[in-house]
Design a protein around this motif. Sequence first.
Motif, PDB file in Angstrom:
ATOM      1  N   ARG A   3      33.755  30.720  36.272  1.00 33.47           N
ATOM      2  CA  ARG A   3      34.734  31.158  37.256  1.00 33.47           C
ATOM      3  C   ARG A   3      34.221  32.389  38.001  1.00 33.47           C
ATOM      4  O   ARG A   3      33.753  33.339  37.394  1.00 33.47           O
ATOM      5  CB  ARG A   3      36.007  31.503  36.504  1.00 33.47           C
ATOM      6  CG  ARG A   3      37.179  31.605  37.377  1.00 33.47           C
ATOM      7  CD  ARG A   3      38.408  31.610  36.508  1.00 33.47           C
ATOM      8  NE  ARG A   3      39.526  31.932  37.357  1.00 33.47           N
ATOM      9  CZ  ARG A   3      40.699  32.229  36.908  1.00 33.47           C
ATOM     10  NH1 ARG A   3      40.934  32.259  35.624  1.00 33.47           N
ATOM     11  NH2 ARG A   3      41.676  32.507  37.744  1.00 33.47           N
ATOM     12  N   ARG A   4      34.312  32.348  39.327  1.00 31.29           N
ATOM     13  CA  ARG A   4      33.856  33.494  40.137  1.00 31.29           C
ATOM     14  C   ARG A   4      34.945  34.538  40.193  1.00 31.29           C
ATOM     15  O   ARG A   4      36.119  34.232  40.257  1.00 31.29           O
ATOM     16  CB  ARG A   4      33.518  33.042  41.558  1.00 31.29           C
ATOM     17  CG  ARG A   4      32.339  32.110  41.628  1.00 31.29           C
ATOM     18  CD  ARG A   4      32.242  31.525  42.992  1.00 31.29           C
ATOM     19  NE  ARG A   4      33.506  30.816  43.235  1.00 31.29           N
ATOM     20  CZ  ARG A   4      33.828  30.179  44.343  1.00 31.29           C
ATOM     21  NH1 ARG A   4      32.993  30.157  45.339  1.00 31.29           N
ATOM     22  NH2 ARG A   4      34.966  29.564  44.487  1.00 31.29           N
ATOM     23  N   ARG A   5      34.492  35.781  40.201  1.00 28.16           N
ATOM     24  CA  ARG A   5      35.420  36.902  40.301  1.00 28.16           C
ATOM     25  C   ARG A   5      34.805  37.964  41.199  1.00 28.16           C
ATOM     26  O   ARG A   5      33.637  37.909  41.527  1.00 28.16           O
ATOM     27  CB  ARG A   5      35.672  37.510  38.921  1.00 28.16           C
ATOM     28  CG  ARG A   5      36.356  36.593  37.965  1.00 28.16           C
ATOM     29  CD  ARG A   5      36.646  37.344  36.656  1.00 28.16           C
ATOM     30  NE  ARG A   5      37.157  36.470  35.635  1.00 28.16           N
ATOM     31  CZ  ARG A   5      38.421  36.103  35.506  1.00 28.16           C
ATOM     32  NH1 ARG A   5      39.311  36.548  36.351  1.00 28.16           N
ATOM     33  NH2 ARG A   5      38.796  35.292  34.548  1.00 28.16           N
ATOM     34  N   GLY A   6      35.614  38.950  41.536  1.00 28.18           N
ATOM     35  CA  GLY A   6      35.119  40.119  42.241  1.00 28.18           C
ATOM     36  C   GLY A   6      34.344  39.800  43.512  1.00 28.18           C
ATOM     37  O   GLY A   6      34.779  38.994  44.340  1.00 28.18           O
ATOM     38  N   GLU A   7      33.187  40.450  43.626  1.00 27.41           N
ATOM     39  CA  GLU A   7      32.360  40.339  44.837  1.00 27.41           C
ATOM     40  C   GLU A   7      31.886  38.904  45.090  1.00 27.41           C
ATOM     41  O   GLU A   7      31.861  38.453  46.227  1.00 27.41           O
ATOM     42  CB  GLU A   7      31.173  41.293  44.737  1.00 27.41           C
ATOM     43  CG  GLU A   7      30.212  41.232  45.910  1.00 27.41           C
ATOM     44  CD  GLU A   7      30.852  41.506  47.276  1.00 27.41           C
ATOM     45  OE1 GLU A   7      30.436  40.871  48.270  1.00 27.41           O
ATOM     46  OE2 GLU A   7      31.763  42.350  47.354  1.00 27.41           O
ATOM     47  N   ALA A   8      31.542  38.184  44.043  1.00 30.44           N
ATOM     48  CA  ALA A   8      31.067  36.802  44.218  1.00 30.44           C
ATOM     49  C   ALA A   8      32.167  35.919  44.803  1.00 30.44           C
ATOM     50  O   ALA A   8      31.921  35.110  45.707  1.00 30.44           O
ATOM     51  CB  ALA A   8      30.564  36.227  42.894  1.00 30.44           C
ATOM     52  N   LEU A   9      33.376  36.075  44.301  1.00 28.52           N
ATOM     53  CA  LEU A   9      34.498  35.300  44.819  1.00 28.52           C
ATOM     54  C   LEU A   9      34.818  35.699  46.251  1.00 28.52           C
ATOM     55  O   LEU A   9      35.004  34.842  47.129  1.00 28.52           O
ATOM     56  CB  LEU A   9      35.731  35.482  43.928  1.00 28.52           C
ATOM     57  CG  LEU A   9      37.010  34.776  44.407  1.00 28.52           C
ATOM     58  CD1 LEU A   9      36.788  33.272  44.527  1.00 28.52           C
ATOM     59  CD2 LEU A   9      38.162  35.088  43.458  1.00 28.52           C
ATOM     60  N   GLU A  10      34.858  37.004  46.505  1.00 27.04           N
ATOM     61  CA  GLU A  10      35.154  37.470  47.860  1.00 27.04           C
ATOM     62  C   GLU A  10      34.100  36.981  48.850  1.00 27.04           C
ATOM     63  O   GLU A  10      34.429  36.547  49.955  1.00 27.04           O
ATOM     64  CB  GLU A  10      35.252  38.991  47.891  1.00 27.04           C
ATOM     65  CG  GLU A  10      35.738  39.496  49.224  1.00 27.04           C
ATOM     66  CD  GLU A  10      36.158  40.949  49.171  1.00 27.04           C
ATOM     67  OE1 GLU A  10      35.704  41.702  50.051  1.00 27.04           O
ATOM     68  OE2 GLU A  10      36.952  41.310  48.293  1.00 27.04           O
ATOM     69  N   ALA A  11      32.835  37.035  48.465  1.00 23.77           N
ATOM     70  CA  ALA A  11      31.761  36.555  49.341  1.00 23.77           C
ATOM     71  C   ALA A  11      31.927  35.063  49.635  1.00 23.77           C
ATOM     72  O   ALA A  11      31.756  34.624  50.783  1.00 23.77           O
ATOM     73  CB  ALA A  11      30.397  36.825  48.708  1.00 23.77           C
ATOM     74  N   ALA A  12      32.276  34.284  48.625  1.00 21.30           N
ATOM     75  CA  ALA A  12      32.477  32.840  48.826  1.00 21.30           C
ATOM     76  C   ALA A  12      33.655  32.576  49.764  1.00 21.30           C
ATOM     77  O   ALA A  12      33.588  31.695  50.634  1.00 21.30           O
ATOM     78  CB  ALA A  12      32.705  32.149  47.481  1.00 21.30           C
ATOM     79  N   ILE A  13      34.719  33.334  49.611  1.00 20.56           N
ATOM     80  CA  ILE A  13      35.892  33.161  50.475  1.00 20.56           C
ATOM     81  C   ILE A  13      35.555  33.530  51.919  1.00 20.56           C
ATOM     82  O   ILE A  13      35.890  32.799  52.857  1.00 20.56           O
ATOM     83  CB  ILE A  13      37.086  33.988  49.964  1.00 20.56           C
ATOM     84  CG1 ILE A  13      37.574  33.442  48.625  1.00 20.56           C
ATOM     85  CG2 ILE A  13      38.220  33.999  50.992  1.00 20.56           C
ATOM     86  CD1 ILE A  13      38.552  34.362  47.892  1.00 20.56           C
ATOM     87  N   GLY A  39      36.700  26.726  47.192  1.00 16.78           N
ATOM     88  CA  GLY A  39      36.902  26.276  45.819  1.00 16.78           C
ATOM     89  C   GLY A  39      37.825  27.199  45.034  1.00 16.78           C
ATOM     90  O   GLY A  39      37.605  27.466  43.858  1.00 16.78           O
ATOM     91  N   THR A  40      38.876  27.665  45.722  1.00 16.22           N
ATOM     92  CA  THR A  40      39.843  28.556  45.074  1.00 16.22           C
ATOM     93  C   THR A  40      41.236  28.169  45.545  1.00 16.22           C
ATOM     94  O   THR A  40      41.428  27.093  46.111  1.00 16.22           O
ATOM     95  CB  THR A  40      39.495  30.039  45.358  1.00 16.22           C
ATOM     96  OG1 THR A  40      40.273  30.870  44.504  1.00 16.22           O
ATOM     97  CG2 THR A  40      39.671  30.416  46.813  1.00 16.22           C
ATOM     98  N   SER A  41      42.203  29.042  45.327  1.00 18.36           N
ATOM     99  CA  SER A  41      43.583  28.722  45.710  1.00 18.36           C
ATOM    100  C   SER A  41      44.093  29.699  46.769  1.00 18.36           C
ATOM    101  O   SER A  41      43.562  30.798  46.932  1.00 18.36           O
ATOM    102  CB  SER A  41      44.493  28.792  44.476  1.00 18.36           C
ATOM    103  OG  SER A  41      44.548  30.121  43.990  1.00 18.36           O
ATOM    104  N   LYS A  42      45.169  29.280  47.447  1.00 17.51           N
ATOM    105  CA  LYS A  42      45.773  30.152  48.459  1.00 17.51           C
ATOM    106  C   LYS A  42      46.248  31.481  47.877  1.00 17.51           C
ATOM    107  O   LYS A  42      46.040  32.521  48.505  1.00 17.51           O
ATOM    108  CB  LYS A  42      46.940  29.437  49.158  1.00 17.51           C
ATOM    109  CG  LYS A  42      46.496  28.562  50.273  1.00 17.51           C
ATOM    110  CD  LYS A  42      47.583  27.858  51.055  1.00 17.51           C
ATOM    111  CE  LYS A  42      48.975  28.306  50.927  1.00 17.51           C
ATOM    112  NZ  LYS A  42      49.930  27.540  51.736  1.00 17.51           N
ATOM    113  N   PRO A  43      46.883  31.497  46.705  1.00 18.44           N
ATOM    114  CA  PRO A  43      47.310  32.794  46.168  1.00 18.44           C
ATOM    115  C   PRO A  43      46.152  33.787  45.985  1.00 18.44           C
ATOM    116  O   PRO A  43      46.343  34.988  46.172  1.00 18.44           O
ATOM    117  CB  PRO A  43      47.951  32.429  44.819  1.00 18.44           C
ATOM    118  CG  PRO A  43      48.430  31.029  45.006  1.00 18.44           C
ATOM    119  CD  PRO A  43      47.397  30.384  45.892  1.00 18.44           C
ATOM    120  N   VAL A  44      44.971  33.277  45.667  1.00 15.75           N
ATOM    121  CA  VAL A  44      43.804  34.161  45.533  1.00 15.75           C
ATOM    122  C   VAL A  44      43.496  34.809  46.880  1.00 15.75           C
ATOM    123  O   VAL A  44      43.185  36.000  46.947  1.00 15.75           O
ATOM    124  CB  VAL A  44      42.582  33.374  44.988  1.00 15.75           C
ATOM    125  CG1 VAL A  44      41.310  34.187  45.083  1.00 15.75           C
ATOM    126  CG2 VAL A  44      42.840  32.926  43.555  1.00 15.75           C
TER     127      VAL A  44
END
Length: 188
Positions: A3-13, A39-44
């Motif tokens: 599961r991506r979190r933090g900077e990795a998730l933000e960069a992907a978004i 590959g995430t959800s709207k609430p994120v």
Amino acid sequence: MGRRRGEALEAAILEAAWDELRERGYANLTFDSVARRAGTSKPVLYRRWADKQKLIEAAVVRRNVTQLTPPADTGSLRGDLIATLTELSEKRGPFLAQLSLLLAGYFAETETSFAELHEMILAGRRSGRDEIMERAIERGELDPAKLTPRITSLPFDLVRGETMMTLRPVAPEVIEEIVDTIFLPLVR
């Protein structure tokens, strides 16, 4: 894949938002489409950005900051301007023209302009044009008393305007004309 979190998730978004903007334009971009692509959800997304405007601002800023081109340092004001304007015209000109079309809905919705978006992108950092002018002042090539903010931005604005009108990189002779017959006489 974890599961991506933090900077990795933000960069992907933000990359997903950028891709959606390029493919759909601002008007047709949705949080659903960005979340699906990332590959995430709207609430994120909503935990990070209150609305589509803020998400797109973040995506545009990220894209531009990662692609900032350092200004040329040729040893002369004329050389620095011609080299930097040429590179900007060739690498960024068509992109800016396309971006203005993709963001038309954003500008209408927010009642803002490219100038305000440009300020967001710089976010307190010195611009390349400021570096060029500061070096020229240090070398004694221009009179700082004649260097107003409008005059400083003039060659860049003229190249950007030419690119927007033609949707092509600016010809070398046009860049030289802007520098030699319009800008340099104003600052010397």
